[in-house]
Design an enzyme around this catalytic site. Sequence first.
Site, PDB file in Angstrom:
ATOM      1  N   TYR A  99      -2.841  -2.371 -10.629  1.00  0.00           N
ATOM      2  CA  TYR A  99      -2.524  -2.246  -9.207  1.00  0.00           C
ATOM      3  C   TYR A  99      -1.860  -3.410  -8.632  1.00  0.00           C
ATOM      4  O   TYR A  99      -1.082  -3.033  -7.747  1.00  0.00           O
ATOM      5  CB  TYR A  99      -3.928  -2.331  -8.693  1.00  0.00           C
TER       6      TYR A  99
ATOM      7  N   VAL B 228       1.371  -3.867   3.697  1.00  0.00           N
ATOM      8  CA  VAL B 228       1.332  -5.345   4.202  1.00  0.00           C
ATOM      9  C   VAL B 228       2.509  -5.874   4.344  1.00  0.00           C
ATOM     10  O   VAL B 228       2.852  -7.291   4.716  1.00  0.00           O
ATOM     11  CB  VAL B 228      -0.060  -6.004   3.954  1.00  0.00           C
TER      12      VAL B 228
ATOM     13  N   TYR C  65      -4.392   3.016   7.833  1.00  0.00           N
ATOM     14  CA  TYR C  65      -5.786   2.405   7.544  1.00  0.00           C
ATOM     15  C   TYR C  65      -6.606   2.787   8.652  1.00  0.00           C
ATOM     16  O   TYR C  65      -6.584   3.997   8.875  1.00  0.00           O
ATOM     17  CB  TYR C  65      -5.472   0.739   7.683  1.00  0.00           C
TER      18      TYR C  65
ATOM     19  N   LYS D 200       0.370   3.416  -2.790  1.00  0.00           N
ATOM     20  CA  LYS D 200      -0.944   4.409  -2.886  1.00  0.00           C
ATOM     21  C   LYS D 200      -0.798   6.019  -3.292  1.00  0.00           C
ATOM     22  O   LYS D 200      -1.096   6.573  -3.981  1.00  0.00           O
ATOM     23  CB  LYS D 200      -1.729   3.851  -2.104  1.00  0.00           C
TER      24      LYS D 200
ATOM     25  N   SER E  40       0.744  -1.009  -0.134  1.00  0.00           N
ATOM     26  CA  SER E  40       0.119   0.050  -0.080  1.00  0.00           C
ATOM     27  C   SER E  40       0.709   1.059   0.076  1.00  0.00           C
ATOM     28  O   SER E  40       0.316   2.459  -0.232  1.00  0.00           O
ATOM     29  CB  SER E  40      -0.880   0.052   1.351  1.00  0.00           C
TER      30      SER E  40
HETATM   31  N1  GLU Z   1      -1.711  -5.340  -2.417  1.00  0.00           N
HETATM   32  C1  GLU Z   1      -2.444  -5.586  -1.149  1.00  0.00           C
HETATM   33  C2  GLU Z   1      -3.715  -5.515  -1.343  1.00  0.00           C
HETATM   34  O1  GLU Z   1      -4.413  -4.955  -1.971  1.00  0.00           O
HETATM   35  C3  GLU Z   1      -2.075  -4.038  -0.491  1.00  0.00           C
HETATM   36  C4  GLU Z   1      -2.602  -3.855   0.758  1.00  0.00           C
HETATM   37  C5  GLU Z   1      -1.944  -3.161   1.850  1.00  0.00           C
HETATM   38  O2  GLU Z   1      -0.525  -3.090   1.754  1.00  0.00           O
HETATM   39  O3  GLU Z   1      -2.554  -2.685   2.596  1.00  0.00           O
HETATM   40  O4  GLU Z   1      -4.181  -6.449  -0.617  1.00  0.00           O
END
Ligand code: GLU
Length: 299
Positions: A189, A253, A235, A64, A61
């Site tokens: 993505y 993650v 988050y 992002k 993430s």
């Molecule tokens: N590629 C992970 C997903 O979309 C990223 C989630 C994350 O790092 O929060 O589930």
Amino acid sequence: MESLLNEILMQCASYKQQGAVASYIPELAKADPEQFGICVVEADGTIHTAGQWQSVFTMQSIIKPVILLAALMDSGEERVRQLVGMEATGKPFDAFNYSDQALAAGHINPMINTGAIALCTLIQGATYEEKFRRLLDLTRELAGNDRLQVEESVFQSEKATGSKNRALAYLLKAYGMISDRVEDIIDCYFKACSIGANCADLARIARGLACHDHSSLQPAHARYVNATLMTCGMYDGSGEFALNVGIPAKSGVGGGIMGVVPGRMGIGVYSPALDKKGNSVAGIKAMELLSQRLNLSIF
Ligand code: GLU
């Protein structure tokens, strides 16, 4: 600074045992929970490191904010605002429950999966391969590292198991928020999440966002991204993080956390054992301690 960073890693080491490495993407379960590294890049570019700061992990993430930046640069703020909002969601990163709210731009934050998937459509490129290439090039530029690349095994692992993200993308399509082929968008993505980086790469990207002086970064875009990180970068732990650390930050993650200290520095931390919300347990503790010791909170 180096001795402070080493001291922080030592003091936070026991927290590694309190988390668990992500396993919902099978390839991530192979991470070594003992890894712990940190890097600080000051405003003038001076770099300080400790622990396993050179270990490569997937950004997940943490890409992002770069997706948001690319969308702002390539499509402008107005189009971005038509697709995603700014408000904290208070929900997990892959939350599915939109039942008591219409799926509308104002309810989607760019730091959760739905928002980031939607924003991939606003990156410049005739195909999703081109859009991904554009994103990778921007990430390399911001990190000052031409060698950043997709960790193919993690990409394939997420592609094979990413039903929930696929479903989120179909939900966006069902509500008319995206129109391109879901499989193309979702591949872009997943590849973006699978870009490998180390703590120094994260710290350099963060330094650019903190100091607004990177040639690829307009100050207005950096402010936009940083404000969004504050509302949802950690988050559904973002409020707690704002209180205890007090800087815009983004976790992934894969175990990384990128911290932006406006005007002062960029920080990258890595420790793959996560709490239930998907944030690195020891990483957050290290950020807390660093913030206390250097008085980093912007509040
Ligand atoms: N590629 C992970 C997903 O979309 C990223 C989630 C994350 O790092 O929060 O589930």
